[in-house]
Design an enzyme around this catalytic site. Structure first.
Site, short mmCIF file in Angstrom:
data_model
loop_
_atom_site.label_atom_id
_atom_site.label_comp_id
_atom_site.label_asym_id
_atom_site.label_seq_id
_atom_site.Cartn_x
_atom_site.Cartn_y
_atom_site.Cartn_z
N GLU A 70 0.84 -1.20 0.00
CA GLU A 70 0.00 0.00 0.00
C GLU A 70 0.87 1.25 0.00
OE1 GLU A 70 -2.28 -0.45 3.61
OE2 GLU A 70 -2.70 -2.53 3.07
N LYS A 109 2.11 4.74 1.38
CA LYS A 109 2.15 5.34 2.72
C LYS A 109 1.80 6.82 2.56
CE LYS A 109 4.98 5.57 6.88
NZ LYS A 109 4.69 6.96 7.19
N ASP A 123 1.07 10.55 3.31
CA ASP A 123 1.70 11.47 4.25
C ASP A 123 0.66 12.45 4.79
OD1 ASP A 123 3.66 12.58 5.73
OD2 ASP A 123 4.66 13.62 4.07
N TYR A 141 -7.01 2.29 5.77
CA TYR A 141 -6.13 1.16 5.45
C TYR A 141 -6.05 0.06 6.52
CZ TYR A 141 -3.15 4.52 7.96
OH TYR A 141 -2.66 5.41 8.85
N LYS A 160 10.72 3.58 3.20
CA LYS A 160 10.77 5.03 3.04
C LYS A 160 11.56 5.39 1.79
CE LYS A 160 8.86 6.86 6.83
NZ LYS A 160 9.53 7.72 7.75
N CYS A 180 26.41 43.09 15.17
CA CYS A 180 25.06 42.52 15.14
C CYS A 180 24.19 43.36 14.20
CB CYS A 180 24.47 42.53 16.55
SG CYS A 180 22.73 42.08 16.58
N CYS A 222 21.33 45.16 16.60
CA CYS A 222 21.60 46.21 17.58
C CYS A 222 22.95 46.90 17.37
CB CYS A 222 21.53 45.63 18.99
SG CYS A 222 22.90 44.52 19.37
N CYS A 239 25.93 37.64 19.72
CA CYS A 239 25.72 39.04 20.09
C CYS A 239 25.52 39.01 21.60
CB CYS A 239 24.47 39.60 19.41
SG CYS A 239 23.99 41.19 20.10
N CYS A 293 19.71 43.34 23.17
CA CYS A 293 19.50 43.24 21.72
C CYS A 293 18.04 42.85 21.48
CB CYS A 293 20.43 42.19 21.12
SG CYS A 293 20.14 41.91 19.36
#
Ligand code: IVH
Length: 669
Positions: A114, A116, A118, A223, A311, A405, A408, A421, A426
């Site tokens: 079958e 699978k 998702d 299923y 898979k 950064c 800031c 940072c 910040c």
């Protein structure tokens, strides 16, 4: 119209509407015009309005959504909803088949192959020929009653011929076309897009307003007939044929397969079809077809031995690296991120990917403008694999980590290959701290996700964590912002109010104390039970707690001796945030097992090993898998082998289950 006439007509209309529904949504053919369908539906609505007693909860009129709930009821599964083991290639498929043949002593086994799907695992309960309720998988033991949303999926029958009780499991999913239309609409309204069909399906099913699910055009494939044997089926594929006859939608790519060569051919067949199915699949499921063999094959802790999921290998695509931008996390950690030309990979659209850190970019020699490889294993975060060097034009620009950064302006500091940072004020760090505090595993403030926090911060309504609990003062200003209504602000305020009751471990985790993750939050909460108890603890005392090392002890100590933090905590308390541990398992430092490292071996009678591990860890012991010099106690049941021998050799304390239980009883008594 008399009530008897009405009853007869309601029955006729229900049967007609259900038949048309079935033809349209399950068989994909319809024998009636939309106008005629609507006319019959309206007639039914009118009769139900005149005779409310005749309106059943499974009536076709109830399937358009509208019910709004405050929460989903928890429902335990009568039989565990298991997951599946995985195989990834031909060798593993062959090995799985061999194991089944060996266990059964057969030369060849017949399987059901079958797709699978998702989506979202779901269980439906029927009795007396009628749909009863729908439960999500949840943790496999307890799920949520999402019936109000599930009945909006038109391909699911509300009435069936079979009158005995039965349970059927399957997958609710969003077809690709529905996802594309939905995202198109969200793009126009400026709402965030769903990354993939599964997230979109899950979001729809978990929405408390069933009209949302109704608008989302979900579908489902079934299923697994859980109690097939009670219904008289011994062959799985025949139980699926039975579901077809009852009006369920089963996936017709399914096939009965004879032996392992068939399994491999089926994999090739499905792989070739994958892109043209119109819905996402993440693999293939193989099940032993003869149900009478299931008991013999049995189950591991979480999976049946009679089924396996193959898979698909991760897919790789190419796209362009358009730009790199930096984000600053709540700890100050700087992460470079890729802006990508949007591309579809393994079922979802990707336009951002993390580039981790400066070294990652340098090692791969990624340059802005490069064509890059992008890969995504099922369920996994997209990953940039590297540049396609041959596609370079010479216009690509190497990335240079800025000195300051971007938020800031504070100079960045490099520690062990990572940039930080270190400015605690910040903005980005503050926003991230608030997001973390409100997040699902911390204070769980529903509706206070990334986007909302960014807006509230940007508009100046919150600057720090305590401000969350003063948000009601700004309700009328927030209401004036785009996209906000009375309803949305009220539900946010309700969620904030509700979060005040969270137990201490969530608060400890949410506060963002360095080194205090979810697990450490629990350890600390169980030991001290009230946040204020931490104010006067020394590092030495903290160090005495099992699992608390010197670094964590220091960080916790520092946090509770930072005046700014203490002020914040005072504000939280004044605003009614609970400081106490509300859990039931608390540690008793005087318990025999507290702080000891324990190994369980052999068969335990009263509790399983997993249960015993949970009990022991709950009271502050540590359970290990193997015996070493660090082991304090071995609890051995009948059948114990090498671990027991080793413990004896090392002179470790050994006790039987009964003795262990008596120590535990002393604790409770
Ligand atoms: S059989 C005991 N069949 O995949 C039997 N599962 O990774 C349990 N799934 O939890 C499941 N398509 O939600 C089965 N044809 C299929 C499936 C399927 C999708 C999902 C299901 C399950 C998960 C396991």
């Amino acid at each position: 119209m008399t009530i008897e006439e009405a009853r007869t007509r309601v029955k006729e209309l229900t049967e007609l509407l259900e038949r048309y529904n079935y033809e349209y949504y399950v068989l994909n053919q319809s024998s009636v015009s939309d106008a005629e369908f609507d006319r019959l539906m309206n007639e039914l609505k009118l009769i139900e309005a005149d005779f409310p007693g005749l309106k059943s909860k499974n009536s076709p009129t109830q399937r358009v959504g509208g019910a709004v709930q405050s929460e989903f009821k928890k429902i335990p599964h009568k039989r565990l909803m298991l997951s599946l083991g995985n195989v990834y290639n031909e060798d593993e498929v062959r090995a799985w088949d061999k194991r089944i043949r060996d266990l059964l002593g057969q030369d060849e086994v017949t399987y059901s192959g079958e797709l699978k799907i998702d989506g979202l695992g779901m269980s439906l309960i029927y009795d007396r020929g009628e749909f009863q309720y729908a439960v999500t998988r949840g943790d496999g033991e307890v799920g949520e009653d999402v019936s109000a949303n599930v009945i909006t999926i038109n391909s699911i029958p509300m009435h069936v011929k079979e009158t005995r009780p039965f349970e059927v499991r399957g997958e609710v999913f969003m077809p690709n076309a529905s996802l594309e239309a939905l995202n198109e609409k969200r793009m126009q309204t400026g709402e965030p897009l769903f990354a993939n069909a599964r997230n979109a399906a899950a979001g729809s099913i978990r929405n408390l307003d069933s009209s949302v699910a109704a608008s989302r055009k979900l579908d489902a494939y079934w299923y697994y007939l859980v109690n097939a044997r009670e219904i008289g089926h011994t062959i799985h594929s025949e139980s699926l044929d039975f579901l077809d006859e009852q009006g369920f939608k089963t996936n017709h790519e399914r096939k009965v397969l004879y032996g392992v060569e068939d399994l491999l051919a089926y994999i090739d067949e499905c792989t070739a079809k994958r892109e043209t199915l119109g819905y996402d699949i993440d693999g293939i499921v193989f099940k032993v077809n003869d149900i009478t063999l299931y008991d013999k094959l049995g189950y591991t802790a979480k999976e049946p031995r009679w089924a396996i999921a193959y898979k698909f290998p991760p897919t790789e695509v190419t796209t362009r690296l358009v730009d790199i931008f930096l984000t600053i996390g709540r700890t100050g950690r700087v992460t470079p991120n890729a802006v990508l030309e949007p591309v579809r990979v393994a079922g979802s659209m990707v336009q951002r990917a993390t580039l981790n850190n400066e070294d990652f970019i340098a090692e791969k020699d990624l340059r802005i403008g490069d064509v890059i490889g992008l890969h995504k294993a099922a369920d996994v975060i997209p990953e940039v694999t590297g540049p396609i060097v041959s596609a370079r034009t010479g216009d690509e620009v190497p990335f240079i980590m800025p000195d300051n950064c971007p938020i800031c302006g504070n100079p960045l500091t490099k520690v062990k290959g990572l940039h930080y940072c270190l400015n605690k004020d910040c903005e980005s760090r503050k926003i991230e701290s608030i997001i973390h505090f409100a997040s699902r595993n911390a204070m769980d403030i529903d509706g206070m996700g990334e986007k909302v926090v960014e807006v509230l911060f940007g508009e100046g309504f919150i600057h720090d964590i305590p401000d969350i609990y003063r948000l009601q003062d700004h309700a009328s200003d927030i209401k004036r912002l785009d996209g906000w209504s009375d309803k949305s602000i009220n539900s946010l305020l309700d969620a904030i109010e509700e979060s005040k009751k969270q137990s201490l471990e969530r608060l400890l985790f949410g506060l963002g104390i360095k080194e205090v993750g979810e697990k450490m939050g629990k350890v600390l909460a169980k030991r001290y039970k009230n946040l204020e108890d931490f104010y006067n603890l020394s590092e030495e005392e903290l160090l005495k707690i099992p699992d608390v090392g010197p670094v964590a002890a220091h960080c916790v100590y520092e946090f509770f001796h930072d005046e700014k933090k203490l002020n914040e905590l005072t504000l939280l308390k004044l605003n009614g945030v609970n400081f106490e541990y509300l859990g039931t398992d608390t540690v008793d430092v005087n318990s025999y097992f507290y702080g000891k490292t324990i190994v369980l071996t052999g068969t335990l009678v009263k509790y399983s090993r997993d249960e015993m591990t949970e009990i022991l860890e709950g009271i502050g012991a540590k359970c290990a898998g193997s015996v070493s010099k660090k082991t304090d106690i071995v609890i051995a049941g009948p059948g114990a082998g090498s671990k027991l021998t080793k413990a004896e050799a090392l002179g470790i304390e050994i006790m039987d289950e009964e003795t262990a239980l008596s120590h535990l009883a002393r604790l409770n008594g």
